[in-house]
Design a protein around this motif. Structure first.
Motif, PDB file in Angstrom:
ATOM      1  N   ASP A 118       0.817  -1.209   0.000  1.00 39.31           N
ATOM      2  CA  ASP A 118       0.000   0.000   0.000  1.00 39.31           C
ATOM      3  C   ASP A 118       0.852   1.261   0.000  1.00 39.31           C
ATOM      4  O   ASP A 118       0.342   2.366   0.129  1.00 39.31           O
ATOM      5  CB  ASP A 118      -0.994   0.018   1.163  1.00 39.31           C
ATOM      6  N   CYS A 119       2.175   1.084  -0.148  1.00 43.82           N
ATOM      7  CA  CYS A 119       3.072   2.224  -0.358  1.00 43.82           C
ATOM      8  C   CYS A 119       4.206   1.760  -1.260  1.00 43.82           C
ATOM      9  O   CYS A 119       4.845   0.744  -0.983  1.00 43.82           O
ATOM     10  CB  CYS A 119       3.629   2.741   0.964  1.00 43.82           C
ATOM     11  N   SER A 141      -6.538   4.887  -4.834  1.00 40.81           N
ATOM     12  CA  SER A 141      -6.380   5.866  -3.754  1.00 40.81           C
ATOM     13  C   SER A 141      -5.864   5.254  -2.460  1.00 40.81           C
ATOM     14  O   SER A 141      -5.456   5.995  -1.552  1.00 40.81           O
ATOM     15  CB  SER A 141      -7.710   6.585  -3.494  1.00 40.81           C
ATOM     16  N   SER A 142      -5.853   3.935  -2.370  1.00 41.22           N
ATOM     17  CA  SER A 142      -5.352   3.286  -1.156  1.00 41.22           C
ATOM     18  C   SER A 142      -3.835   3.088  -1.196  1.00 41.22           C
ATOM     19  O   SER A 142      -3.246   2.637  -0.208  1.00 41.22           O
ATOM     20  CB  SER A 142      -6.038   1.930  -0.949  1.00 41.22           C
ATOM     21  N   GLY A 166      -0.077   4.708  -1.646  1.00 37.84           N
ATOM     22  CA  GLY A 166       0.725   5.921  -1.625  1.00 37.84           C
ATOM     23  C   GLY A 166       2.021   5.736  -2.388  1.00 37.84           C
ATOM     24  O   GLY A 166       2.527   4.620  -2.514  1.00 37.84           O
ATOM     25  N   PHE A 189      -2.863  12.097 -10.184  1.00 40.60           N
ATOM     26  CA  PHE A 189      -2.321  11.912  -8.843  1.00 40.60           C
ATOM     27  C   PHE A 189      -2.228  13.258  -8.142  1.00 40.60           C
ATOM     28  O   PHE A 189      -1.877  14.273  -8.759  1.00 40.60           O
ATOM     29  CB  PHE A 189      -0.931  11.279  -8.901  1.00 40.60           C
ATOM     30  N   GLU A 209       0.741  15.214  -2.552  1.00 42.24           N
ATOM     31  CA  GLU A 209       0.314  15.518  -1.187  1.00 42.24           C
ATOM     32  C   GLU A 209       1.366  16.306  -0.400  1.00 42.24           C
ATOM     33  O   GLU A 209       1.029  17.155   0.426  1.00 42.24           O
ATOM     34  CB  GLU A 209       0.015  14.223  -0.434  1.00 42.24           C
ATOM     35  N   ARG A 217       5.569  12.860  -2.074  1.00 40.83           N
ATOM     36  CA  ARG A 217       4.582  11.854  -1.667  1.00 40.83           C
ATOM     37  C   ARG A 217       3.289  12.139  -2.418  1.00 40.83           C
ATOM     38  O   ARG A 217       2.780  13.266  -2.382  1.00 40.83           O
ATOM     39  CB  ARG A 217       4.350  11.857  -0.161  1.00 40.83           C
ATOM     40  N   ARG A 253      -0.603  10.436  -4.260  1.00 41.58           N
ATOM     41  CA  ARG A 253      -1.657   9.426  -4.170  1.00 41.58           C
ATOM     42  C   ARG A 253      -2.673   9.704  -5.271  1.00 41.58           C
ATOM     43  O   ARG A 253      -2.968  10.859  -5.586  1.00 41.58           O
ATOM     44  CB  ARG A 253      -2.336   9.480  -2.800  1.00 41.58           C
ATOM     45  N   TYR A 254      -3.230   8.656  -5.836  1.00 41.43           N
ATOM     46  CA  TYR A 254      -4.187   8.820  -6.928  1.00 41.43           C
ATOM     47  C   TYR A 254      -5.493   9.410  -6.404  1.00 41.43           C
ATOM     48  O   TYR A 254      -6.039   8.969  -5.388  1.00 41.43           O
ATOM     49  CB  TYR A 254      -4.462   7.473  -7.585  1.00 41.43           C
TER      50      TYR A 254
END
Length: 234
Positions: free
Chosen positions: A92-93, A117-118, A120, A141, A144, A160, A162-163
């Motif tokens: 998830d990253c 989106s889950s 990163g 994306f 962030e 960093r 995220r979608y």
């Protein structure tokens, strides 16, 4: 973070590790000698890391380091090209650090499952960071957070993202700037570094007498970045 393996990270890699969300299951692409995976797991920041590399040599070195750290059960090593050996749902990253911006964007384009989106992304391009920012914004994306770190007398950006599914309007100057925190000493040094790099490209194009349109574009970007530097508060 603390400990023997944390101490082996320079400012650039330490910032990369700090940008990884606590508790994340991480895929470190281009892990080299596995310093980041070992630091993440040994510090307790992350429970599991998949460490991948395209080259057998660095992966063998990584295997030795992981064994010495006693983390064979928490760090899985994989020989693969980019994210091709990592399945959706395994991380998830995703960390991509220490490679060029062009390669980072190519790896992203071949892994459509990153548009989730889950998941990163922690990205640290050694060069061509503007291409990474542009790709993120064009592909939906959200950038962030972006911070700067110093290593070997150079300033590097760590992003960093995220979608979110929303493309962002941007200017070419935004792609070269990008730092969200803005105004600090490292941000100023980073922009000055970018301006110097642009000047080298501009001088090369001016000397060749070719691609006058690109020359004009880079001159405009340099001027706008120079104005942003002057407007920064110290």
């Amino acid at each position: 973070m603390s400990g023997e393996w944390i101490a082996q990270l320079d400012g650039r890699l330490c910032l990369v590790a700090d940008m990884v969300p606590p508790g994340a299951r991480v895929a470190d692409v281009g892990c080299d000698h596995a310093r980041i995976p070992i630091a993440l797991v040994s510090s307790g920041r992350c429970p599991l890391v998949i460490a991948s590399d395209l080259r057998r040599g660095p992966l063998l070195s990584a295997r030795g380091n992981v064994a010495r750290a006693g983390l064979e059960d928490k760090i899985e090593l994989r020989l693969c090209d980019g994210l091709e050996g990592i399945k959706p749902g395994e991380a998830d990253c995703v960390v991509m650090a220490g490679m060029g911006g062009i390669l980072i964007t190519q790896i992203m384009e071949r892994a459509s499952w990153l548009k989730d989106s889950s998941i990163g992304l922690v990205l640290q391009p050694m060069r061509d960071a503007h291409l990474v920012r542009r790709t993120l914004w064009e592909e939906g994306f959200a950038l962030e957070c972006e911070r700067a770190a110093v290593a070997n007398h150079r300033v590097y950006s760590v992003l960093r993202a995220r979608y979110c599914g929303i493309t962002r309007h941007y200017t070419l100057t935004d792609c070269y700037d990008g730092l969200l925190s803005g105004g600090g000493e490292l941000e100023r040094r980073k922009l000055e570094q970018v301006v110097r790099s642009l000047s080298v490209q501009i001088n090369g194009l001016a000397g060749s007498g070719k691609d006058s349109q690109r020359l004009e574009t880079l001159q405009t970007i340099r001027e706008e970045l120079s104005q942003r530097i002057l407007q920064m508060e110290y």
